[in-house]
Every structure is written in structure tokens, then in C-alpha cells.
Design an enzyme around this catalytic site. Structure first.
Site, mmCIF file in Angstrom:
data_model
loop_
_atom_site.group_PDB
_atom_site.id
_atom_site.type_symbol
_atom_site.label_atom_id
_atom_site.label_comp_id
_atom_site.label_asym_id
_atom_site.label_seq_id
_atom_site.Cartn_x
_atom_site.Cartn_y
_atom_site.Cartn_z
ATOM 1 N N HIS A 90 52.984 26.792 37.588
ATOM 2 C CA HIS A 90 53.508 27.450 36.381
ATOM 3 C C HIS A 90 53.382 28.967 36.507
ATOM 4 O O HIS A 90 54.315 29.709 36.177
ATOM 5 C CB HIS A 90 52.700 27.038 35.143
ATOM 6 C CG HIS A 90 52.828 25.607 34.725
ATOM 7 N ND1 HIS A 90 51.738 24.792 34.536
ATOM 8 C CD2 HIS A 90 53.917 24.854 34.439
ATOM 9 C CE1 HIS A 90 52.145 23.595 34.140
ATOM 10 N NE2 HIS A 90 53.463 23.605 34.081
ATOM 11 N N LYS A 95 52.391 12.486 22.722
ATOM 12 C CA LYS A 95 51.522 12.593 23.903
ATOM 13 C C LYS A 95 50.171 13.150 23.515
ATOM 14 O O LYS A 95 50.074 14.242 22.945
ATOM 15 C CB LYS A 95 52.166 13.549 24.919
ATOM 16 C CG LYS A 95 52.867 12.865 26.062
ATOM 17 C CD LYS A 95 53.038 13.883 27.186
ATOM 18 C CE LYS A 95 54.177 13.570 28.109
ATOM 19 N NZ LYS A 95 54.490 14.717 28.969
ATOM 20 N N ARG A 130 61.069 21.893 41.433
ATOM 21 C CA ARG A 130 60.177 21.600 42.553
ATOM 22 C C ARG A 130 60.890 20.868 43.676
ATOM 23 O O ARG A 130 60.664 21.122 44.846
ATOM 24 C CB ARG A 130 59.004 20.738 42.068
ATOM 25 C CG ARG A 130 58.021 21.489 41.228
ATOM 26 C CD ARG A 130 57.063 20.567 40.560
ATOM 27 N NE ARG A 130 57.754 19.713 39.603
ATOM 28 C CZ ARG A 130 57.158 19.016 38.642
ATOM 29 N NH1 ARG A 130 55.857 19.036 38.539
ATOM 30 N NH2 ARG A 130 57.863 18.287 37.808
ATOM 31 N N SER A 156 50.833 19.082 36.378
ATOM 32 C CA SER A 156 49.604 18.998 35.584
ATOM 33 C C SER A 156 49.074 17.567 35.594
ATOM 34 O O SER A 156 47.857 17.353 35.658
ATOM 35 C CB SER A 156 49.865 19.430 34.140
ATOM 36 O OG SER A 156 50.308 20.757 34.097
HETATM 37 O O1 PNS Z 1 56.009 20.570 30.977
HETATM 38 P P1 PNS Z 1 57.025 19.537 30.581
HETATM 39 O O2 PNS Z 1 56.378 18.462 29.745
HETATM 40 O O3 PNS Z 1 57.791 18.994 31.748
HETATM 41 O O4 PNS Z 1 58.087 20.304 29.649
HETATM 42 C C1 PNS Z 1 59.185 19.633 29.058
HETATM 43 C C2 PNS Z 1 59.693 20.440 27.844
HETATM 44 C C3 PNS Z 1 58.539 20.628 26.859
HETATM 45 C C4 PNS Z 1 60.169 21.794 28.311
HETATM 46 C C5 PNS Z 1 60.849 19.657 27.184
HETATM 47 O O5 PNS Z 1 60.423 18.368 26.877
HETATM 48 C C6 PNS Z 1 61.355 20.345 25.912
HETATM 49 O O6 PNS Z 1 62.130 21.285 25.984
HETATM 50 N N1 PNS Z 1 60.886 19.857 24.729
HETATM 51 C C7 PNS Z 1 61.185 20.456 23.445
HETATM 52 C C8 PNS Z 1 61.993 19.510 22.563
HETATM 53 C C9 PNS Z 1 63.484 19.637 22.869
HETATM 54 O O7 PNS Z 1 64.076 20.685 22.748
HETATM 55 N N2 PNS Z 1 64.060 18.501 23.323
HETATM 56 C C10 PNS Z 1 65.448 18.434 23.709
HETATM 57 C C11 PNS Z 1 65.613 18.791 25.184
HETATM 58 S S1 PNS Z 1 67.318 18.780 25.652
#
Ligand code: PNS
Length: 161
Positions: A17, A41, A90, A127
Site C-alpha cells: 500500500h 467484515k 499486483r 493484508s
Molecule cells: O482493500 P480492499 O478491501 O481490496 O479495497 C476494496 C475497496 C474498499 C476499495 C472497494 O470494496 C470499495 O471501493 N468499496 C466501497 C464501496 C463501493 O463503492 N462499492 C462499489 C464498488 S464499484
């Protein structure tokens, strides 16, 4: 002010990150780090703990703002006038889901997503994997900032007691 956001769960922040945040900080005037709250979660760290660790480990870059958000990422961006989401890629396995989210987000508000290839040093890093390895006593200190590794080891010990 040219703004971008690096979104994620950051449970906890890793060197992978940090690599992306540092690179974004060189391209934009202000980089917002958004800790997205996922009610489904249960994390290892509270949102406040994640924010504190991110603030501590990104202070050196000088142009980072850390906040949490529950709801859609596009709303976070719209409320703050942020036109770009920065995501690390990644491996090819990240691509399908990231592309879907990028297209959905663009369709919702026109916000752009820019993909940054992660450093090969961190291409396997997540993570979740770090937490799993650490919970079985594995050494992940080379994958995390020192303060984060210390907090993780502490948290795992607390949970065992
Ligand atoms: O670190 P992560 O868990 O891979 O991050 C994923 C994250 C938090 C970036 C993604 O789940 C997100 O954008 N969540 C916010 C809710 C949202 O906007 N959902 C619609 C996505 S198209």
C-alpha cells in the site's frame, strides 16, 4: 489542487500500500487515503487504529489526508472534488474485479480509475496473507512498516490470551 484517492480496507496498511501511496503522492498535490468501512467484515484492527497507522506511516510524504468512509467510493470522491482513484495492480488476477469496479464507478459519476503496477517486490502481498502468516507465528516484518508489524504481533498475542 490536483487530488486523487487511494481507497482500501487497510487492515492493516502494508509496504505494498505504502509503495502505491508514495508514488501517488509524487503525482498529485493531495492524496486522500480512504479507509472504506465494510460492515460485513470484522477486521483485525478498528477503523481508528487503521487510520492512526496510516497517518503515522505516511506522514513523511507531506501531502496525505486520511479519512474513513462508509458508503460508495464515488460519493467520497464527489464530496471532495476528487477526479481520480488510484489502484495498485499486483497481477492479472486483480484485473477482472478491478476493471469491473473501475467501469462501474466511471458509469456512476465519471470518476476515473488509474492503475499503477505494484513493485514486483510486493506482487504477492496482501493484508489477509500477512495476517494469516503472522497468526501462525511467521515473520512478516519485511512486508510491513516497523510500527505496523509491532502492532500486529501485539494484536495476535492479545487474541491468543
Ligand atoms: O482493500 P480492499 O478491501 O481490496 O479495497 C476494496 C475497496 C474498499 C476499495 C472497494 O470494496 C470499495 O471501493 N468499496 C466501497 C464501496 C463501493 O463503492 N462499492 C462499489 C464498488 S464499484
Amino acid at each position: 489542487m490536483r487530488r486523487a484517492v487511494c481507497p482500501g480496507s487497510f487492515d492493516p496498511i502494508t509496504n505494498g500500500h505504502l509503495d502505491i501511496i508514495e508514488r501517488a503522492s509524487k503525482l498529485y498535490d493531495v492524496v486522500h487515503v480512504a479507509v472504506l468501512i465494510n460492515k460485513n467484515k470484522q477486521g483485525m484492527f478498528t477503523i481508528e487504529e487503521r487510520i492512526a497507522l496510516i497517518e503515522e506511516t505516511t506522514a513523511q510524504y507531506g501531502n496525505i489526508e486520511v479519512e474513513s468512509h462508509s458508503g460508495l467510493l464515488v460519493d467520497f470522491c464527489r464530496d471532495r472534488g476528487i477526479p481520480a482513484i488510484i489502484k495498485g495492480l499486483r497481477a492479472v488476477s486483480d484485473f477482472d474485479y478491478e476493471l469491473q469496479m473501475a467501469q462501474m464507478n466511471h458509469g456512476l459519476t465519471g470518476v476515473e480509475t488509474l492503475f499503477v503496477p505494484t513493485s514486483p517486490t510486493y506482487s504477492f502481498l496482501s493484508s489477509s496473507l500477512v495476517k494469516e502468516v503472522a497468526s501462525y507465528g511467521g515473520d512478516v516484518s519485511h512486508l510491513l512498516p516497523g510500527v505496523v508489524n509491532a502492532r500486529l504481533v501485539e494484536r495476535i498475542a492479545e487474541r491468543k490470551n
